[in-house]
Design a protein around this motif. Structure first.
Motif, PDB file in Angstrom:
ATOM      1  N   LEU A 165       0.839  -1.207   0.000  1.00 60.94           N
ATOM      2  CA  LEU A 165       0.000   0.000   0.000  1.00 60.94           C
ATOM      3  C   LEU A 165       0.872   1.254   0.000  1.00 60.94           C
ATOM      4  O   LEU A 165       0.646   2.188  -0.775  1.00 60.94           O
ATOM      5  CB  LEU A 165      -0.903   0.036   1.241  1.00 60.94           C
ATOM      6  N   ARG A 166       1.873   1.265   0.867  1.00 61.94           N
ATOM      7  CA  ARG A 166       2.767   2.430   0.952  1.00 61.94           C
ATOM      8  C   ARG A 166       3.572   2.599  -0.331  1.00 61.94           C
ATOM      9  O   ARG A 166       3.723   3.716  -0.833  1.00 61.94           O
ATOM     10  CB  ARG A 166       3.704   2.290   2.149  1.00 61.94           C
ATOM     11  N   GLY A 167       4.075   1.510  -0.880  1.00 60.65           N
ATOM     12  CA  GLY A 167       4.851   1.594  -2.113  1.00 60.65           C
ATOM     13  C   GLY A 167       4.043   2.176  -3.260  1.00 60.65           C
ATOM     14  O   GLY A 167       4.529   3.040  -4.000  1.00 60.65           O
ATOM     15  N   TYR A 168       2.814   1.730  -3.411  1.00 56.10           N
ATOM     16  CA  TYR A 168       1.958   2.272  -4.475  1.00 56.10           C
ATOM     17  C   TYR A 168       1.593   3.727  -4.183  1.00 56.10           C
ATOM     18  O   TYR A 168       1.502   4.552  -5.090  1.00 56.10           O
ATOM     19  CB  TYR A 168       0.705   1.411  -4.662  1.00 56.10           C
ATOM     20  N   TYR A 169       1.383   4.060  -2.916  1.00 56.66           N
ATOM     21  CA  TYR A 169       1.094   5.442  -2.542  1.00 56.66           C
ATOM     22  C   TYR A 169       2.250   6.359  -2.936  1.00 56.66           C
ATOM     23  O   TYR A 169       2.049   7.434  -3.511  1.00 56.66           O
ATOM     24  CB  TYR A 169       0.824   5.537  -1.043  1.00 56.66           C
ATOM     25  N   THR A 177      -3.435   3.928  -8.321  1.00 53.86           N
ATOM     26  CA  THR A 177      -3.675   3.232  -7.063  1.00 53.86           C
ATOM     27  C   THR A 177      -4.904   3.839  -6.402  1.00 53.86           C
ATOM     28  O   THR A 177      -5.563   4.707  -6.965  1.00 53.86           O
ATOM     29  CB  THR A 177      -2.433   3.313  -6.142  1.00 53.86           C
ATOM     30  N   PHE A 178      -5.210   3.391  -5.193  1.00 59.46           N
ATOM     31  CA  PHE A 178      -6.334   3.951  -4.454  1.00 59.46           C
ATOM     32  C   PHE A 178      -6.112   5.448  -4.271  1.00 59.46           C
ATOM     33  O   PHE A 178      -5.002   5.894  -3.996  1.00 59.46           O
ATOM     34  CB  PHE A 178      -6.468   3.283  -3.084  1.00 59.46           C
ATOM     35  N   HIS A 179      -7.184   6.209  -4.417  1.00 62.17           N
ATOM     36  CA  HIS A 179      -7.086   7.657  -4.245  1.00 62.17           C
ATOM     37  C   HIS A 179      -6.723   7.998  -2.803  1.00 62.17           C
ATOM     38  O   HIS A 179      -5.891   8.874  -2.549  1.00 62.17           O
ATOM     39  CB  HIS A 179      -8.412   8.321  -4.631  1.00 62.17           C
TER      40      HIS A 179
END
Length: 188
Positions: A165-169, A177-179
């Motif tokens: 999650l952090r990497g994609y953020y 990725t998720f907004h």
């Protein structure tokens, strides 16, 4: 129906006396979600985290596709290995779309179903590549909310999930990725 004070779980304004959340959810949307923030809500039990998340999910529905998950609904077995977690996570996302009432939600449900069917042994990397593709193909930004996130905190698979999650953020300018991601739990 007669209302009462609730000290055992999420509040419902039809059944319980409660603080009005309108200003709070508006502020969270405007100051965090609209800016694409990834953030944590942590407080002790019975401080209104779940009640706030539920009100926020409803409030965001006009502008976002909202996945509001609860890790209490995933058993210990779901966190034992990557493949089990990835399938359980896909199942939770699909459960959120059982009442797909917009074209975007129907499209996402079909994508999730097809991916799950064609990738029975999906691993975390594949899961996140799929989620990135899903976010890119949707007209509306997607918000991921996970309540009781700390119920999984002692598991390496969960730590790997948070790392993804952090990497994609961190790569969100180049990789869909998720907004916004909202994690809620008792511990920080």
């Amino acid at each position: 129906m007669k209302r009462r004070f609730n000290v055992t779980g999420s509040c419902n304004p039809q059944w319980h006396y409660m603080v009005r959340l309108d200003d709070r959810v508006k502020k969270i949307k405007e100051e965090y979600v609209d800016y694409g923030s990834y953030f944590v809500i942590n407080r002790g039990r019975q401080y209104g985290k779940t009640t706030t998340l539920r009100a926020l999910a409803k409030y965001l529905q006009e502008d976002y596709i909202v996945f509001s998950l609860d890790f209490q609904q995933m058993g210990t077995q779901s966190f034992t290995e990557e493949k089990t977690f990835a399938r359980g996570f896909l199942d939770r996302l699909l459960a959120e779309l059982r009442k797909a009432d917009t074209e975007d939600k129907v499209k996402i449900r079909e994508m999730l179903s097809n991916f799950k069917e064609n990738h029975p042994d999906v691993i975390m990397d594949e899961l996140f590549m799929f989620l990135s593709n899903m976010c890119e193909r949707c007209e509306h930004p997607i918000v991921l909310m996970i309540d009781e996130v700390d119920s999984a905190s002692n598991n390496q698979v969960f730590i790997d999930f948070l790392a993804q999650l952090r990497g994609y953020y961190l790569r969100r300018e180049d990789t869909p990725t998720f907004h916004s991601v909202i994690l809620a739990g008792v511990y920080s």
